[in-house]
Motif scaffolding. Structure first.
Motif, PDB file in Angstrom:
ATOM      1  N   PHE A 240       0.944  -1.236   0.099  1.00  0.00           N
ATOM      2  CA  PHE A 240       0.061   0.203   0.073  1.00  0.00           C
ATOM      3  C   PHE A 240       1.023   1.219  -0.082  1.00  0.00           C
ATOM      4  CE2 PHE A 240       0.587  -1.195   4.502  1.00  0.00           C
ATOM      5  CZ  PHE A 240       0.943  -0.113   5.219  1.00  0.00           C
ATOM      6  N   ASN A 241       0.225   2.300  -0.275  1.00  0.00           N
ATOM      7  CA  ASN A 241       0.973   3.688  -0.394  1.00  0.00           C
ATOM      8  C   ASN A 241       0.441   4.644   0.880  1.00  0.00           C
ATOM      9  OD1 ASN A 241       0.963   3.108  -3.466  1.00  0.00           O
ATOM     10  ND2 ASN A 241       2.555   4.584  -3.049  1.00  0.00           N
ATOM     11  N   THR A 242       1.324   5.298   1.000  1.00  0.00           N
ATOM     12  CA  THR A 242       0.931   6.565   2.070  1.00  0.00           C
ATOM     13  C   THR A 242       0.646   7.706   1.569  1.00  0.00           C
ATOM     14  OG1 THR A 242       2.577   5.517   3.620  1.00  0.00           O
ATOM     15  CG2 THR A 242       2.015   7.789   4.134  1.00  0.00           C
ATOM     16  N   VAL A 243      -0.569   8.554   1.644  1.00  0.00           N
ATOM     17  CA  VAL A 243      -1.051   9.438   1.101  1.00  0.00           C
ATOM     18  C   VAL A 243      -1.226  10.604   2.316  1.00  0.00           C
ATOM     19  CG1 VAL A 243      -2.801  10.438  -0.131  1.00  0.00           C
ATOM     20  CG2 VAL A 243      -2.310   8.088  -0.668  1.00  0.00           C
ATOM     21  N   THR A 244      -0.915  11.755   2.086  1.00  0.00           N
ATOM     22  CA  THR A 244      -1.063  12.943   3.197  1.00  0.00           C
ATOM     23  C   THR A 244      -2.069  13.806   2.334  1.00  0.00           C
ATOM     24  OG1 THR A 244       0.777  14.179   1.859  1.00  0.00           O
ATOM     25  CG2 THR A 244       1.300  12.843   3.915  1.00  0.00           C
ATOM     26  N   LYS A 245      -2.989  14.136   3.250  1.00  0.00           N
ATOM     27  CA  LYS A 245      -3.994  15.207   2.856  1.00  0.00           C
ATOM     28  C   LYS A 245      -3.805  16.148   3.922  1.00  0.00           C
ATOM     29  CE  LYS A 245      -6.930  11.574   0.525  1.00  0.00           C
ATOM     30  NZ  LYS A 245      -8.334  11.353   0.787  1.00  0.00           N
ATOM     31  N   GLU A 246      -4.220  17.413   3.433  1.00  0.00           N
ATOM     32  CA  GLU A 246      -4.031  18.767   4.210  1.00  0.00           C
ATOM     33  C   GLU A 246      -5.504  18.845   4.855  1.00  0.00           C
ATOM     34  OE1 GLU A 246      -3.102  21.975   1.752  1.00  0.00           O
ATOM     35  OE2 GLU A 246      -0.896  21.530   1.951  1.00  0.00           O
ATOM     36  N   THR A 247      -5.595  19.393   5.956  1.00  0.00           N
ATOM     37  CA  THR A 247      -7.040  19.706   6.652  1.00  0.00           C
ATOM     38  C   THR A 247      -6.787  20.976   7.559  1.00  0.00           C
ATOM     39  OG1 THR A 247      -8.652  18.697   8.275  1.00  0.00           O
ATOM     40  CG2 THR A 247      -6.317  18.142   8.670  1.00  0.00           C
ATOM     41  N   SER A 248      -8.107  21.751   7.638  1.00  0.00           N
ATOM     42  CA  SER A 248      -7.895  22.986   8.509  1.00  0.00           C
ATOM     43  C   SER A 248      -8.360  22.571   9.932  1.00  0.00           C
ATOM     44  CB  SER A 248      -8.838  24.182   7.708  1.00  0.00           C
ATOM     45  OG  SER A 248      -9.983  23.287   7.804  1.00  0.00           O
ATOM     46  N   ASP A 249      -8.693  21.427   9.915  1.00  0.00           N
ATOM     47  CA  ASP A 249      -9.077  20.965  11.148  1.00  0.00           C
ATOM     48  C   ASP A 249      -8.337  20.679  12.274  1.00  0.00           C
ATOM     49  OD1 ASP A 249     -11.831  21.008  10.396  1.00  0.00           O
ATOM     50  OD2 ASP A 249     -12.013  18.800   9.907  1.00  0.00           O
ATOM     51  N   LEU A 250      -6.936  20.602  11.924  1.00  0.00           N
ATOM     52  CA  LEU A 250      -5.786  20.369  12.905  1.00  0.00           C
ATOM     53  C   LEU A 250      -4.725  21.804  12.885  1.00  0.00           C
ATOM     54  CD1 LEU A 250      -4.824  16.907  11.756  1.00  0.00           C
ATOM     55  CD2 LEU A 250      -5.919  17.621  13.854  1.00  0.00           C
ATOM     56  N   PRO A 251      -4.208  22.056  13.826  1.00  0.00           N
ATOM     57  CA  PRO A 251      -3.137  23.112  13.923  1.00  0.00           C
ATOM     58  C   PRO A 251      -2.258  22.862  12.718  1.00  0.00           C
ATOM     59  CG  PRO A 251      -3.625  22.363  16.259  1.00  0.00           C
ATOM     60  CD  PRO A 251      -4.328  21.208  15.385  1.00  0.00           C
ATOM     61  N   LYS A 252      -1.557  23.964  12.586  1.00  0.00           N
ATOM     62  CA  LYS A 252      -0.644  24.101  11.259  1.00  0.00           C
ATOM     63  C   LYS A 252       0.558  22.901  11.734  1.00  0.00           C
ATOM     64  CE  LYS A 252       1.982  26.866   8.388  1.00  0.00           C
ATOM     65  NZ  LYS A 252       2.108  28.311   8.055  1.00  0.00           N
ATOM     66  N   GLY A 253       0.970  22.194  10.821  1.00  0.00           N
ATOM     67  CA  GLY A 253       1.808  21.294  11.008  1.00  0.00           C
ATOM     68  C   GLY A 253       1.605  19.879  11.864  1.00  0.00           C
ATOM     69  N   GLN A 254       0.446  19.841  12.445  1.00  0.00           N
ATOM     70  CA  GLN A 254       0.184  18.668  13.218  1.00  0.00           C
ATOM     71  C   GLN A 254      -0.510  17.636  12.308  1.00  0.00           C
ATOM     72  OE1 GLN A 254      -2.167  19.477  16.843  1.00  0.00           O
ATOM     73  NE2 GLN A 254      -3.150  17.369  16.633  1.00  0.00           N
ATOM     74  N   GLN A 255       0.079  16.397  12.495  1.00  0.00           N
ATOM     75  CA  GLN A 255      -0.398  15.195  12.044  1.00  0.00           C
ATOM     76  C   GLN A 255      -1.359  14.385  12.693  1.00  0.00           C
ATOM     77  OE1 GLN A 255       3.088  13.248   9.902  1.00  0.00           O
ATOM     78  NE2 GLN A 255       3.735  15.413   8.942  1.00  0.00           N
ATOM     79  N   LYS A 256      -2.057  13.481  11.868  1.00  0.00           N
ATOM     80  CA  LYS A 256      -2.792  12.659  12.326  1.00  0.00           C
ATOM     81  C   LYS A 256      -3.165  11.585  11.324  1.00  0.00           C
ATOM     82  CE  LYS A 256      -7.616  11.833  14.183  1.00  0.00           C
ATOM     83  NZ  LYS A 256      -9.084  12.758  14.584  1.00  0.00           N
TER      84      LYS A 256
END
Length: 332
Positions: free
Chosen positions: A153-169
């Motif tokens: 499988f691949n790893t995909v990153t998506k931006e979200t405004s629901d998290l503080p800048k730079g924080q990942q989940k």
């Protein structure tokens, strides 16, 4: 129509043509065993009693279904009037799609089906064929064996405004897919003489690992790239595809769309051969149409991907357009 029951012939090897090479470069020749049956049907939409193969996904439960056709090019670029040939080997099916079938030999030639010494063919190679012709090929001491292999499988990153800048989940964990391969195995006692791939297709698609990255903007992220996400290339083929797209005006979103479709269609196997007859990374149906991108279409992943992008651009306006269609139709 020929009487198939009365025509039996034992053949010597009729062709030295190669089947396809697996990604590692090994030679594989598609051949047939006892109990095989090839049934020819017409795609001509004017014959209302017949059907036309349509676009499908290798991971769609209805991948092998057919529906009423129209007198037009099909979704993969095939021409109305083509015929499809269903090859049945010990309960396993594979369709061969071609045109201008005249006799038994023409069907085998267009299907890249190579006969070997001792094969028994009914009817004979020179027998004329039509939509009701049944060709059977019997091969002694050969059996079909099926095995499963993991698709990464691949790893995909998506931006979200629901998290503080730079924080990942981590939104979802990745899951490996399953590639099912059926090979024609010939043995002498316990010794394997040959093992040639007959079909190899995505049995279960991989699930991407999705990581959300906060923008801290307080406003929704609506760009196509953010919604589709950016995919980390995995392996040589994906790295080439990524670099090629970006150096030719493409985007990270285009690459993500490419990875998603190819992962679901072929699991990134250059010689993937769906039972319906579709071939290669993009599962072109038939595979031979990729010759428009290069003579090495059967073994070169770059040629296959170039054909794929060209097809997506022509049919859907872009690879992202094909991706959006895939999400709704599970095909492109």
């Amino acid at each position: 129509m020929a009487d198939h029951r009365k025509q039996t012939k034992t053949l010597r090897s009729l062709s030295k043509r190669q089947w396809t090479k697996i990604a590692a470069g090994a030679l594989a020749v598609v051949a047939l065993v006892g109990g095989s049956a090839i049934v020819v049907h017409s795609h001509n939409a004017r014959q209302n009693s017949l059907t036309q193969v349509t676009s499908y996904s290798a991971t769609d439960s209805n991948a092998l279904s057919v529906s009423r056709g129209t007198d037009r090019e099909d979704l993969r670029g095939g021409k109305a009037g083509d015929t499809y040939v269903t090859v049945k080997i010990n309960g396993k099916n594979r369709a061969v799609v071609g045109s201008h079938f005249t006799d038994v030999k023409s069907v085998l030639d267009q299907g890249d089906i190579t006969l070997e010494t001792g094969d028994v063919v009914k009817p004979s190679l020179k027998t004329k064929v039509n939509e009701s012709t049944v060709i059977t090929i019997e091969r002694a001491d050969a059996n079909l064996e099926t095995s499963d292999a993991a698709i990464g499988f691949n790893t995909v990153t998506k931006e979200t405004s629901d998290l503080p800048k730079g924080q990942q989940k981590v939104e979802s964990e990745g899951q490996e897919g399953v590639m099912e391969t059926t090979s024609l195995v010939t043995k002498a006692g316990k010794k394997t003489i040959s093992s040639n791939v007959f079909t190899s297709f995505v049995k279960k698609a991989p699930v991407d690992k999705v990581i959300l990255v906060g923008t801290g903007s307080g406003s929704s992220v609506s760009s196509a790239a953010a919604n589709i996400g950016s995919t980390v290339p995995a392996g040589e083929m994906q790295q080439w595809a990524h670099d090629y797209l970006l150096s030719n005006g493409g985007s990270e979103a285009d690459f993500t769309a490419t990875v998603y479709i190819i992962s679901h269609e072929s699991g990134w196997r250059v010689n993937a051969q769906n039972p319906s007859g579709a071939y290669g990374l993009p599962q072109a149906l038939p595979g031979g149409k990729m010759v428009s991108a290069g003579a090495d279409w059967a073994t070169n992943y770059q040629t296959q991907l170039k054909w794929f992008w060209g097809y997506c651009n022509t049919t859907y306006g872009s690879v992202q357009g094909a991706y959006n269609h895939w999400l709704s139709a599970h095909s492109y």
